[in-house]
Design a protein around this motif. Structure first.
Motif, PDB file in Angstrom:
ATOM      1  N   GLU A  30       5.004 -13.681  -4.870  1.00 41.72           N
ATOM      2  CA  GLU A  30       6.138 -12.757  -4.937  1.00 41.72           C
ATOM      3  C   GLU A  30       6.008 -11.597  -3.946  1.00 41.72           C
ATOM      4  O   GLU A  30       6.985 -11.199  -3.311  1.00 41.72           O
ATOM      5  N   ASN A  31       4.791 -11.057  -3.827  1.00 38.42           N
ATOM      6  CA  ASN A  31       4.610  -9.813  -3.073  1.00 38.42           C
ATOM      7  C   ASN A  31       4.003  -9.991  -1.689  1.00 38.42           C
ATOM      8  O   ASN A  31       4.170  -9.111  -0.830  1.00 38.42           O
ATOM      9  N   GLY A  32       3.291 -11.084  -1.451  1.00 32.90           N
ATOM     10  CA  GLY A  32       2.535 -11.230  -0.219  1.00 32.90           C
ATOM     11  C   GLY A  32       1.182 -10.557  -0.337  1.00 32.90           C
ATOM     12  O   GLY A  32       0.962  -9.700  -1.202  1.00 32.90           O
ATOM     13  N   TYR A  33       0.266 -10.936   0.538  1.00 35.12           N
ATOM     14  CA  TYR A  33      -1.099 -10.426   0.453  1.00 35.12           C
ATOM     15  C   TYR A  33      -1.146  -8.906   0.563  1.00 35.12           C
ATOM     16  O   TYR A  33      -1.784  -8.223  -0.249  1.00 35.12           O
ATOM     17  N   ALA A  34      -0.487  -8.354   1.562  1.00 30.34           N
ATOM     18  CA  ALA A  34      -0.609  -6.914   1.847  1.00 30.34           C
ATOM     19  C   ALA A  34      -0.123  -6.055   0.689  1.00 30.34           C
ATOM     20  O   ALA A  34      -0.693  -4.991   0.416  1.00 30.34           O
ATOM     21  N   GLN A  35       0.923  -6.496   0.005  1.00 29.47           N
ATOM     22  CA  GLN A  35       1.526  -5.685  -1.040  1.00 29.47           C
ATOM     23  C   GLN A  35       0.960  -5.967  -2.440  1.00 29.47           C
ATOM     24  O   GLN A  35       1.326  -5.300  -3.401  1.00 29.47           O
ATOM     25  N   ILE A  67      -5.676 -20.037  -2.101  1.00 32.89           N
ATOM     26  CA  ILE A  67      -5.353 -20.852  -0.932  1.00 32.89           C
ATOM     27  C   ILE A  67      -5.987 -22.231  -1.056  1.00 32.89           C
ATOM     28  O   ILE A  67      -5.338 -23.269  -0.832  1.00 32.89           O
ATOM     29  N   ASP A  68      -7.274 -22.268  -1.420  1.00 33.10           N
ATOM     30  CA  ASP A  68      -7.960 -23.547  -1.586  1.00 33.10           C
ATOM     31  C   ASP A  68      -7.291 -24.370  -2.689  1.00 33.10           C
ATOM     32  O   ASP A  68      -7.146 -25.597  -2.566  1.00 33.10           O
ATOM     33  N   ARG A 112       8.199 -22.064  -8.555  1.00 34.03           N
ATOM     34  CA  ARG A 112       7.420 -20.828  -8.467  1.00 34.03           C
ATOM     35  C   ARG A 112       7.239 -20.372  -7.018  1.00 34.03           C
ATOM     36  O   ARG A 112       6.828 -19.233  -6.776  1.00 34.03           O
ATOM     37  N   GLY A 113       7.533 -21.243  -6.073  1.00 34.29           N
ATOM     38  CA  GLY A 113       7.429 -20.862  -4.660  1.00 34.29           C
ATOM     39  C   GLY A 113       6.015 -20.582  -4.208  1.00 34.29           C
ATOM     40  O   GLY A 113       5.792 -19.758  -3.308  1.00 34.29           O
ATOM     41  N   LEU A 114       5.051 -21.268  -4.775  1.00 31.56           N
ATOM     42  CA  LEU A 114       3.659 -20.980  -4.444  1.00 31.56           C
ATOM     43  C   LEU A 114       3.275 -21.409  -3.031  1.00 31.56           C
ATOM     44  O   LEU A 114       2.242 -20.962  -2.516  1.00 31.56           O
ATOM     45  N   TYR A 115       4.094 -22.257  -2.415  1.00 31.08           N
ATOM     46  CA  TYR A 115       3.820 -22.648  -1.032  1.00 31.08           C
ATOM     47  C   TYR A 115       3.770 -21.430  -0.110  1.00 31.08           C
ATOM     48  O   TYR A 115       3.168 -21.474   0.970  1.00 31.08           O
TER      49      TYR A 115
END
Length: 219
Positions: A30-35, A67-68, A112-115
């Motif tokens: 949902e937020n991306g790594y940085a956020q 990621i793995d 869930r859009g986990l891709y």
């Protein structure tokens, strides 16, 4: 949208780790790594930060665990799809290609859009993520190449070269389809998954020629 987990205060270590991974995947997607923050993950998982740090050294460690996990899921999708084809079927070559593409599209179609985790570019130093991507594609090329191009005129090295290009195209088209599908509420503006898979298979098999650019079916 992920919901705050209301699990018992104490879980066996393996179950707690699995729960934290499940919650963290939604937060990062949902937020991306940085956020994303460890505070938010702990809050959404209904645990304290010390509990979270008992399982993961830091945010980067947690992210690459996810990621793995996602690459393993995608790998399992594709390999199980390919291996479901009867190798003695007269249409085995076509079916192998179709099932490989379908496995990728099924992965990105998860609501869930986990891709999005494997596409994240918000890291300050994304070299490790890029290396994981390259490693995954290389592993899939080794597996898929014999199925896709085993009966072609190509030597093994050339087959792997072409398969790598095919894999890149399929991943790009699949993720583009998923992004359009999630962003567009107008069903008429987004092609169905089955159609997207069929178009992608036709494109990687025949290129633009597969869509009869002459507009003459007998050409």
């Amino acid at each position: 949208m992920s919901k705050t987990t209301t699990s018992p205060m104490r879980l066996p270590r393996d179950e707690r780790r699995a729960q934290l991974i499940d919650v963290a995947m939604d937060v990062f997607a949902e937020n991306g790594y940085a956020q994303t923050t460890m505070d938010e993950i702990a809050q959404r998982a209904a645990v304290s930060k010390p509990v979270l740090y008992q399982h993961f050294e830091n945010k980067r460690d947690l992210f690459f665990t996810l990621i793995d996990y996602q690459f393993n899921t995608l790998r399992d999708n594709v390999t199980s799809r390919i291996q479901s084809v009867d190798p003695d079927s007269e249409t085995a070559d076509e079916e192998h290609a179709y099932q490989a593409v379908l496995g990728v599209f099924e992965f990105v179609a998860d609501p869930r859009g986990l891709y999005r985790l494997i596409l994240d570019t918000s890291m300050e130093h994304p070299e490790e993520l890029e290396a994981r991507n390259d490693q995954f594609v290389s592993e899939m090329v080794e597996f898929v190449s014999p199925y896709i191009l085993d009966n072609s005129i190509l030597d093994p090295a050339s087959s792997k070269f072409i398969t790598r290009g095919i894999a890149s195209v399929v991943l790009f088209l699949a993720t583009q389809w998923a992004q359009e599908h999630s962003a567009n509420n107008d069903a008429e503006q987004v092609i169905p998954l089955e159609t997207a898979v069929e178009h992608t298979v036709r494109f990687v098999a025949y290129g633009a020629i597969g869509f009869d650019l002459s507009n003459n079916p007998e050409a």
